[in-house]
Motif scaffolding. Sequence first.
Motif, PDB file in Angstrom:
ATOM      1  N   GLU A 188      -6.833  -8.965  -5.246  1.00  0.00           N
ATOM      2  CA  GLU A 188      -5.410  -8.653  -5.272  1.00  0.00           C
ATOM      3  C   GLU A 188      -5.016  -8.391  -3.815  1.00  0.00           C
ATOM      4  N   PRO A 189      -4.817  -9.465  -3.029  1.00  0.00           N
ATOM      5  CA  PRO A 189      -4.729  -9.326  -1.566  1.00  0.00           C
ATOM      6  C   PRO A 189      -3.413  -8.762  -1.056  1.00  0.00           C
ATOM      7  N   SER A 190      -3.502  -8.111   0.095  1.00  0.00           N
ATOM      8  CA  SER A 190      -2.325  -7.650   0.828  1.00  0.00           C
ATOM      9  C   SER A 190      -2.249  -8.431   2.133  1.00  0.00           C
ATOM     10  N   LEU A 191      -1.033  -8.736   2.581  1.00  0.00           N
ATOM     11  CA  LEU A 191      -0.836  -9.455   3.836  1.00  0.00           C
ATOM     12  C   LEU A 191      -0.411  -8.467   4.920  1.00  0.00           C
ATOM     13  N   VAL A 192      -1.195  -8.378   5.985  1.00  0.00           N
ATOM     14  CA  VAL A 192      -0.856  -7.537   7.136  1.00  0.00           C
ATOM     15  C   VAL A 192      -0.027  -8.401   8.073  1.00  0.00           C
ATOM     16  N   ARG A 193       1.262  -8.135   8.118  1.00  0.00           N
ATOM     17  CA  ARG A 193       2.208  -9.034   8.790  1.00  0.00           C
ATOM     18  C   ARG A 193       2.254  -8.873  10.298  1.00  0.00           C
ATOM     19  N   ASP A 243      -0.265  -7.572  13.537  1.00  0.00           N
ATOM     20  CA  ASP A 243      -1.664  -7.290  13.854  1.00  0.00           C
ATOM     21  C   ASP A 243      -1.807  -5.934  14.533  1.00  0.00           C
ATOM     22  N   VAL A 244      -2.419  -4.977  13.833  1.00  0.00           N
ATOM     23  CA  VAL A 244      -2.674  -3.649  14.403  1.00  0.00           C
ATOM     24  C   VAL A 244      -4.128  -3.271  14.130  1.00  0.00           C
ATOM     25  N   ARG A 245      -4.699  -2.470  14.988  1.00  0.00           N
ATOM     26  CA  ARG A 245      -6.091  -2.044  14.826  1.00  0.00           C
ATOM     27  C   ARG A 245      -6.252  -1.229  13.533  1.00  0.00           C
ATOM     28  N   GLY A 246      -7.227  -1.612  12.718  1.00  0.00           N
ATOM     29  CA  GLY A 246      -7.489  -0.890  11.481  1.00  0.00           C
ATOM     30  C   GLY A 246      -6.723  -1.409  10.273  1.00  0.00           C
ATOM     31  N   PHE A 247      -5.677  -2.246  10.530  1.00  0.00           N
ATOM     32  CA  PHE A 247      -4.921  -2.867   9.441  1.00  0.00           C
ATOM     33  C   PHE A 247      -4.264  -1.794   8.558  1.00  0.00           C
ATOM     34  N   ILE A 248      -4.314  -1.928   7.245  1.00  0.00           N
ATOM     35  CA  ILE A 248      -3.624  -0.971   6.369  1.00  0.00           C
ATOM     36  C   ILE A 248      -4.565   0.141   5.919  1.00  0.00           C
ATOM     37  N   THR A 249      -5.550  -0.224   5.147  1.00  0.00           N
ATOM     38  CA  THR A 249      -6.355   0.805   4.478  1.00  0.00           C
ATOM     39  C   THR A 249      -7.167   1.657   5.450  1.00  0.00           C
ATOM     40  N   VAL A 308     -17.407  -7.389  -6.187  1.00  0.00           N
ATOM     41  CA  VAL A 308     -16.874  -6.591  -7.296  1.00  0.00           C
ATOM     42  C   VAL A 308     -15.437  -6.146  -7.051  1.00  0.00           C
ATOM     43  N   THR A 309     -15.130  -5.615  -5.868  1.00  0.00           N
ATOM     44  CA  THR A 309     -13.830  -4.989  -5.626  1.00  0.00           C
ATOM     45  C   THR A 309     -12.686  -5.996  -5.685  1.00  0.00           C
ATOM     46  N   ARG A 310     -11.503  -5.471  -5.979  1.00  0.00           N
ATOM     47  CA  ARG A 310     -10.281  -6.287  -5.982  1.00  0.00           C
ATOM     48  C   ARG A 310      -9.614  -6.277  -4.606  1.00  0.00           C
ATOM     49  N   PHE A 311     -10.098  -5.435  -3.711  1.00  0.00           N
ATOM     50  CA  PHE A 311      -9.479  -5.247  -2.398  1.00  0.00           C
ATOM     51  C   PHE A 311      -9.662  -6.455  -1.490  1.00  0.00           C
ATOM     52  N   MET A 312      -8.604  -6.794  -0.767  1.00  0.00           N
ATOM     53  CA  MET A 312      -8.698  -7.738   0.350  1.00  0.00           C
ATOM     54  C   MET A 312      -7.419  -7.645   1.173  1.00  0.00           C
ATOM     55  N   GLU A 313      -7.586  -7.601   2.508  1.00  0.00           N
ATOM     56  CA  GLU A 313      -6.444  -7.647   3.406  1.00  0.00           C
ATOM     57  C   GLU A 313      -6.518  -8.939   4.215  1.00  0.00           C
TER      58      GLU A 313
END
Length: 347
Positions: free
Chosen positions: A191-196, A198-204, A161-166
Amino acid sequence: MKRTAGKRSNVDTIKPAQIDAGVIGLGLMGHSIIACLLAAGHRVTAITRSMAKHLGTRRHIAALLQEMKREGLLRKNPAALMPRFTISEDFADLAGCGIVIESIIEDIDTKKQTYRLVEENVAGDTIIGSNTSSIPLTLLQQGAARPERFVGIHWDEPAHVTRFMEIIAGDKTERKHTDKVMALARAWGKEPSLVRRDVRGFITNRVSYAMFREACNLVDSGIATVEDVDRSLRNDVGWWITFAGPFRYMDLMGVEAYARVMKDLLPELSTSPDVPHLMRGVVEAGGRGISNGRGFYKYTPEQAKRWEKLFLKFNYEIRRLAMRYPEDVGNRTSRKKPARKAARSGA
């Protein structure tokens, strides 16, 4: 993230129906990921350690597809998609997959053992995606035969369902693979975001856990109750967050005011590296939340079911609202409704 030489491939014309997908792990998230992939057009092979423990999986996924059909996210007949879904205990059945998504326990050793089995059975150019929510992808790449094809694919539940993706690039991930997964994510209705980096936990998760820590701190300090914190955030952050992320919101409200507040407020916020007392108390008392009726709140079995049902209903409603206000809606010269195909494809 490694950049590869040469001309970038055209990934805008990517067609899920031409790419077989594998999913490892048949928990709650695995089920909804499978439903999303089937809805987008993939043929899907799911790998589990025990077929006997998942006798109801096909029925559950069929129900998710029916739900998507009812809510307008799927045009096709769900029954026509189910023959494209296979469950197996044999990693060799992943041989024809162009992408394999791992969605298992958050344990590095267990994940690496799984990757070894995947790499032994898939082609050299098969993308291997991890649905880790916190482990740096660079750690998961270590020891892999072809680390350049590993990509973090961070879903959220309900994934259909969700639009979220990293999309996360590890230190050894090649750009062509993140480009392909970004294109696939859009085909999945995300509606993806690119984590450029690599960090623990990413963005959200990094932003969310800072909020969770401060929320617990307010309760532990006697400043507010659990109910007070929930009520305030629902009626403030919850009021605008689907329309605008934090940076767009600060632009709308006036950036200078936030800079002035930060100067005085940030030194007083919790920066403790320890799990908050409130959280420890719930967990040590055996509380797991809705699943056993005890979390920060208590629930009867009837209330737990009602909250779960309402949360799913809300997810569909908030998706419809979000589709009316895509992230670039204010930059468009004329108000255009999203194409029906984009609104209905994938999950």
